[in-house]
Design an enzyme around this catalytic site. Structure first.
Site, PDB file in Angstrom:
ATOM      1  N   ASN A   1      -2.299  -2.210  15.386  1.00  0.00           N
ATOM      2  CA  ASN A   1      -2.352  -0.784  15.038  1.00  0.00           C
ATOM      3  C   ASN A   1      -3.597  -0.173  15.682  1.00  0.00           C
ATOM      4  OD1 ASN A   1      -2.570   1.726  13.852  1.00  0.00           O
ATOM      5  ND2 ASN A   1      -2.286   1.006  11.754  1.00  0.00           N
TER       6      ASN A   1
ATOM      7  N   CYS B   1      -4.185   7.843  11.815  1.00  0.00           N
ATOM      8  CA  CYS B   1      -3.050   7.294  12.566  1.00  0.00           C
ATOM      9  C   CYS B   1      -2.065   8.378  13.028  1.00  0.00           C
ATOM     10  CB  CYS B   1      -2.312   6.247  11.743  1.00  0.00           C
ATOM     11  SG  CYS B   1      -3.330   4.807  11.409  1.00  0.00           S
TER      12      CYS B   1
ATOM     13  N   HIS C   1       4.603   5.369  15.662  1.00  0.00           N
ATOM     14  CA  HIS C   1       3.272   4.800  15.430  1.00  0.00           C
ATOM     15  C   HIS C   1       3.442   3.307  15.168  1.00  0.00           C
ATOM     16  CE1 HIS C   1      -0.617   3.897  14.018  1.00  0.00           C
ATOM     17  NE2 HIS C   1      -0.294   3.850  12.734  1.00  0.00           N
TER      18      HIS C   1
HETATM   19  N1  ACO Z   1      -3.342 -13.683   5.757  1.00  0.00           N
HETATM   20  C1  ACO Z   1      -2.865 -14.406   4.733  1.00  0.00           C
HETATM   21  N2  ACO Z   1      -2.670 -13.877   3.517  1.00  0.00           N
HETATM   22  C2  ACO Z   1      -2.981 -12.582   3.332  1.00  0.00           C
HETATM   23  C3  ACO Z   1      -3.502 -11.793   4.352  1.00  0.00           C
HETATM   24  C4  ACO Z   1      -3.676 -12.387   5.610  1.00  0.00           C
HETATM   25  N3  ACO Z   1      -4.153 -11.708   6.673  1.00  0.00           N
HETATM   26  N4  ACO Z   1      -3.699 -10.550   3.876  1.00  0.00           N
HETATM   27  C5  ACO Z   1      -3.326 -10.558   2.596  1.00  0.00           C
HETATM   28  N5  ACO Z   1      -2.905 -11.796   2.257  1.00  0.00           N
HETATM   29  C6  ACO Z   1      -2.418 -12.265   0.965  1.00  0.00           C
HETATM   30  C7  ACO Z   1      -2.913 -11.428  -0.190  1.00  0.00           C
HETATM   31  O1  ACO Z   1      -4.192 -11.821  -0.572  1.00  0.00           O
HETATM   32  C8  ACO Z   1      -1.875 -11.718  -1.238  1.00  0.00           C
HETATM   33  O2  ACO Z   1      -2.172 -12.951  -1.824  1.00  0.00           O
HETATM   34  P1  ACO Z   1      -1.949 -13.187  -3.395  1.00  0.00           P
HETATM   35  O3  ACO Z   1      -0.472 -13.019  -3.603  1.00  0.00           O
HETATM   36  O4  ACO Z   1      -2.441 -14.570  -3.589  1.00  0.00           O
HETATM   37  O5  ACO Z   1      -2.761 -12.121  -4.078  1.00  0.00           O
HETATM   38  C9  ACO Z   1      -0.588 -11.891  -0.427  1.00  0.00           C
HETATM   39  O6  ACO Z   1      -1.005 -12.149   0.925  1.00  0.00           O
HETATM   40  C10 ACO Z   1       0.315 -10.692  -0.463  1.00  0.00           C
HETATM   41  O7  ACO Z   1      -0.461  -9.542  -0.161  1.00  0.00           O
HETATM   42  P2  ACO Z   1       0.190  -8.135  -0.022  1.00  0.00           P
HETATM   43  O8  ACO Z   1      -0.881  -7.141   0.352  1.00  0.00           O
HETATM   44  O9  ACO Z   1       1.007  -7.831  -1.224  1.00  0.00           O
HETATM   45  O10 ACO Z   1       1.154  -8.408   1.230  1.00  0.00           O
HETATM   46  P3  ACO Z   1       2.249  -7.490   1.871  1.00  0.00           P
HETATM   47  O11 ACO Z   1       3.501  -8.212   1.984  1.00  0.00           O
HETATM   48  O12 ACO Z   1       2.276  -6.113   1.251  1.00  0.00           O
HETATM   49  O13 ACO Z   1       1.708  -7.334   3.351  1.00  0.00           O
HETATM   50  C11 ACO Z   1       0.564  -5.669   4.680  1.00  0.00           C
HETATM   51  C12 ACO Z   1       0.446  -6.724   3.597  1.00  0.00           C
HETATM   52  C13 ACO Z   1       0.950  -6.362   5.969  1.00  0.00           C
HETATM   53  C14 ACO Z   1      -0.792  -4.997   4.829  1.00  0.00           C
HETATM   54  C15 ACO Z   1       1.635  -4.652   4.290  1.00  0.00           C
HETATM   55  O14 ACO Z   1       1.433  -4.181   2.974  1.00  0.00           O
HETATM   56  C16 ACO Z   1       1.657  -3.477   5.212  1.00  0.00           C
HETATM   57  O15 ACO Z   1       1.954  -3.606   6.359  1.00  0.00           O
HETATM   58  N6  ACO Z   1       1.361  -2.282   4.715  1.00  0.00           N
HETATM   59  C17 ACO Z   1       1.309  -1.109   5.519  1.00  0.00           C
HETATM   60  C18 ACO Z   1      -0.090  -0.807   5.765  1.00  0.00           C
HETATM   61  C19 ACO Z   1      -0.368  -0.377   7.167  1.00  0.00           C
HETATM   62  O16 ACO Z   1       0.312  -0.674   8.113  1.00  0.00           O
HETATM   63  N7  ACO Z   1      -1.469   0.332   7.259  1.00  0.00           N
HETATM   64  C20 ACO Z   1      -1.943   0.765   8.507  1.00  0.00           C
HETATM   65  C21 ACO Z   1      -2.491   2.128   8.443  1.00  0.00           C
HETATM   66  S1  ACO Z   1      -1.355   3.263   7.769  1.00  0.00           S
HETATM   67  C22 ACO Z   1      -0.243   3.363   8.858  1.00  0.00           C
HETATM   68  O17 ACO Z   1      -0.565   3.311  10.010  1.00  0.00           O
HETATM   69  C23 ACO Z   1       1.121   3.617   8.436  1.00  0.00           C
END
Ligand code: ACO
Length: 323
Positions: free
Chosen positions: A280, A113, A250
């Site tokens: 992304n 990224c 980004h």
């Molecule tokens: N739809 C519904 N529920 C979902 C989904 C989905 N697509 N994905 C995960 N869940 C659920 C999980 O299973 C979990 O359920 P549980 O509580 O029953 O176990 C719940 O949602 C919470 O999951 P988390 O992963 O803790 O959710 P979070 O609030 O952290 O959001 C996310 C997830 C959006 C991925 C967030 O952590 C994030 O944006 N992280 C940054 C990662 C990123 O952007 N990476 C890209 C590459 S790196 C970069 O470019 C910076």
């Protein structure tokens, strides 16, 4: 003082749009969950037979047209991608061939990224030291090909696309009001490999693998690392955050973007957002956003633009440019 000036921007998105509602038919998710956690509403997905090099070439052609430069002026192509057409050769050489460029050098840079910021840093240094005069810097990805479409925690986050800029070496007084890239800063820390990676590769599994991510942990690191590198960039050129006309971040997640903008005390109207429509697109996201805001006239000559990114590796970086 020699500076790399951004003289043209271009971008390309595949035709097919996949909405959150469409994804909700494949995995247990909803438009509401995806939009609330990430800001993403839809993403573009490459057609069958449409490869990273095809997207890159279209974006490059548009950037060259905007720069009003012939292919024969190009000395260098630096292409950032984590989704190359083939294991080798570099996808950049595919683009070189497609453009009809028969001289100079073309190679890929891999920083996922952060790839476009890394590619800008590489090209900027080539131009500053006089080894090239005109460079094409491209970020292009087909992440749809390395997603596990049954894993709702990753497949909803990414999209395909490409963006490109033409850099040309120019002479000027060299202060911060002078046109061109003022500084680039890049960093990496391999200790965080396991938080975000593709679980394959030619040397390990002989397959490309799929994206594996510990989203919550990545999120925590992102704002911290971006804030650090932006501070470092501004300190080097002696400008306050208030001098920034546009933040072109980004586009991973709306909450990361808002968090980074808040740390800089930048109002939302000075932040370019495309994550809602593109998701992304990894190395393509910064040049896609830049091309959009230059194309619609928001970013104008003389504006100070801060580009930043963080990604797998971890890698992170920033580039500060006077347009
Ligand atoms: N739809 C519904 N529920 C979902 C989904 C989905 N697509 N994905 C995960 N869940 C659920 C999980 O299973 C979990 O359920 P549980 O509580 O029953 O176990 C719940 O949602 C919470 O999951 P988390 O992963 O803790 O959710 P979070 O609030 O952290 O959001 C996310 C997830 C959006 C991925 C967030 O952590 C994030 O944006 N992280 C940054 C990662 C990123 O952007 N990476 C890209 C590459 S790196 C970069 O470019 C910076």
């Amino acid at each position: 003082m020699r500076r790399s000036q951004i003289v043209g921007c271009g971008s390309y998105l595949p035709e097919r749009i996949v909405t959150n509602d469409e994804l909700a038919k494949r995995v247990d998710t909803s438009d509401e969950w995806i939009a609330e956690r990430t800001g993403i509403r839809q993403r573009h997905v490459a057609a069958e037979g449409e490869f990273t090099s095809h997207l890159a070439t279209r974006a490059a052609e548009r950037a060259l047209a905007a720069a009003n430069l012939p292919i024969s002026d190009l000395d260098l192509i630096v292409l950032a991608t984590a989704t190359p057409d083939e294991t080798f050769p570099a996808t950049a050489t595919r683009v070189q061939q497609a453009l009809g460029m028969t001289r100079g050098a073309a190679f890929d840079v891999g920083a996922v990224c952060s790839g476009f910021i890394y590619a800008m840093a590489v090209a900027d240094n080539f131009l500053k030291c006089g080894q090239a005069k005109t460079a094409l810097v491209i970020g292009a990805e087909t992440f749809s090909r390395i997603l596990d479409w049954t894993d709702r925690s990753t497949c909803v986050l990414f999209g395909d696309g490409a963006g490109a800029v033409v850099l040309r070496a120019g002479e000027g007084v060299g202060d911060s009001t002078d046109r061109g890239i003022l500084t680039t800063k890049i960093h990496s820390d391999g200790r965080h490999h396991d938080l975000l990676f593709a679980n394959g590769g030619p040397s390990t599994t002989q397959t490309a693998g799929v994206v594996k991510m510990e989203g919550r942990k990545v999120f925590k690191h992102a704002i911290e690392k971006l804030t650090e590198v932006v501070g470092e960039s501004l300190a080097e050129v002696g400008l306050p955050a208030s001098a920034i006309d546009w933040l072109v971040p980004h586009q991973a997640n709306r909450r990361i973007i808002d968090g980074a903008a808040q740390k800089l005390a930048l109002p939302p109207e000075r932040v370019v957002i495309t994550v809602d429509r593109h998701a992304n697109t990894s190395a393509a996201s910064v040049p896609l956003a830049l091309a959009e805001a230059v194309g619609d006239g928001r970013i104008r000559p003389g504006h100070l633009v801060l580009m930043e990114a963080m990604g797998s590796g971890f890698t992170w970086g920033a580039a500060l440019a006077r347009m």
